[in-house]
Design a protein around this motif. Structure first.
Motif, PDB file in Angstrom:
ATOM      1  N   ILE A   1      -4.356 -32.458  25.627  1.00 58.10           N
ATOM      2  CA  ILE A   1      -5.498 -33.238  25.158  1.00 58.10           C
ATOM      3  C   ILE A   1      -5.091 -33.981  23.896  1.00 58.10           C
ATOM      4  CG2 ILE A   1      -7.872 -33.127  24.312  1.00 58.10           C
ATOM      5  CD1 ILE A   1      -8.219 -30.525  25.777  1.00 58.10           C
ATOM      6  N   ARG A   2      -5.482 -35.232  23.779  1.00 56.50           N
ATOM      7  CA  ARG A   2      -5.273 -35.979  22.542  1.00 56.50           C
ATOM      8  C   ARG A   2      -6.405 -35.596  21.598  1.00 56.50           C
ATOM      9  NH1 ARG A   2      -1.098 -38.259  21.254  1.00 56.50           N
ATOM     10  NH2 ARG A   2      -0.896 -39.202  23.282  1.00 56.50           N
TER      11      ARG A   2
ATOM     12  N   PRO B   1      -1.060 -27.141  14.001  1.00 59.29           N
ATOM     13  CA  PRO B   1       0.028 -28.111  14.173  1.00 59.29           C
ATOM     14  C   PRO B   1       1.382 -27.412  14.265  1.00 59.29           C
ATOM     15  CG  PRO B   1      -1.402 -28.740  12.351  1.00 59.29           C
ATOM     16  CD  PRO B   1      -1.795 -27.357  12.760  1.00 59.29           C
ATOM     17  N   TRP B   2       2.263 -27.975  15.069  1.00 62.89           N
ATOM     18  CA  TRP B   2       3.614 -27.421  15.196  1.00 62.89           C
ATOM     19  C   TRP B   2       4.376 -27.681  13.908  1.00 62.89           C
ATOM     20  CZ3 TRP B   2       5.638 -28.979  20.712  1.00 62.89           C
ATOM     21  CH2 TRP B   2       4.831 -28.375  21.664  1.00 62.89           C
TER      22      TRP B   2
ATOM     23  N   ASP C   1       5.321 -32.684  14.066  1.00 60.37           N
ATOM     24  CA  ASP C   1       3.995 -32.825  13.474  1.00 60.37           C
ATOM     25  C   ASP C   1       3.010 -33.556  14.380  1.00 60.37           C
ATOM     26  OD1 ASP C   1       2.311 -32.253  11.234  1.00 60.37           O
ATOM     27  OD2 ASP C   1       2.310 -34.412  10.830  1.00 60.37           O
ATOM     28  N   GLU C   2       3.483 -34.295  15.373  1.00 59.22           N
ATOM     29  CA  GLU C   2       2.567 -35.039  16.240  1.00 59.22           C
ATOM     30  C   GLU C   2       2.039 -34.199  17.402  1.00 59.22           C
ATOM     31  OE1 GLU C   2       6.681 -35.675  17.791  1.00 59.22           O
ATOM     32  OE2 GLU C   2       5.779 -35.937  15.818  1.00 59.22           O
ATOM     33  N   LYS C   3       2.353 -32.887  17.410  1.00 55.99           N
ATOM     34  CA  LYS C   3       1.875 -31.979  18.458  1.00 55.99           C
ATOM     35  C   LYS C   3       1.216 -30.763  17.831  1.00 55.99           C
ATOM     36  CE  LYS C   3       5.184 -33.436  21.903  1.00 55.99           C
ATOM     37  NZ  LYS C   3       6.202 -33.033  22.866  1.00 55.99           N
ATOM     38  N   CYS C   4       0.329 -30.100  18.609  1.00 55.42           N
ATOM     39  CA  CYS C   4      -0.366 -28.920  18.110  1.00 55.42           C
ATOM     40  C   CYS C   4      -0.788 -28.031  19.273  1.00 55.42           C
ATOM     41  CB  CYS C   4      -1.582 -29.321  17.278  1.00 55.42           C
ATOM     42  SG  CYS C   4      -2.844 -30.201  18.206  1.00 55.42           S
TER      43      CYS C   4
END
Length: 113
Positions: free
Chosen positions: A51-52, A85-86, A90-93
């Motif tokens: 999901i965004r 957040p990973w 950083d752009e994924k979680c």
């Protein structure tokens, strides 16, 4: 004992409890800052448990629904969720919790959102 929930040695909790103003009692899980958890808003369903999400720190990330809640909670666009957040991307979680409508209302009323 319908309407009550009791675990091992805990006192019975009334699931149909209401506040003095008539609103239902909402138990709300708050983010643990030490674990980097934060609120996010589900924007777009991407399929395959992704999901965004728009996070509260202003970053739009791709969220992955953790296996623990994959079968238990249906997440839809517009839902308020709790993410981690990973640390290495950083752009994924990871999405770890979905808030219900009364819980989201409580968070807004108490200025968490």
């Amino acid at each position: 004992m319908s309407g009550f929930h009791k675990k091992n040695n805990e006192a019975a909790v009334d699931l149909n409890a209401v506040n003095p103003d008539g609103t239902p009692v909402a138990r709300v899980r708050l983010p643990k800052k030490w674990n980097r958890e934060q609120f996010a808003l589900a924007e777009t369903m991407l399929g395959a448990n992704h999901i965004r999400v728009q996070c509260m720190d202003g970053v739009t990330r791709m969220g992955r629904i953790k296996g623990k809640i994959k079968k238990r909670a249906w997440i839809r666009e517009g839902d308020t969720v709790l993410v981690i957040p990973w640390s290495f991307q950083d752009e994924k979680c990871d999405i770890i919790y979905r808030y219900l409508k009364p819980q989201t209302d409580w968070l807004r009323k108490n200025r968490y959102l």
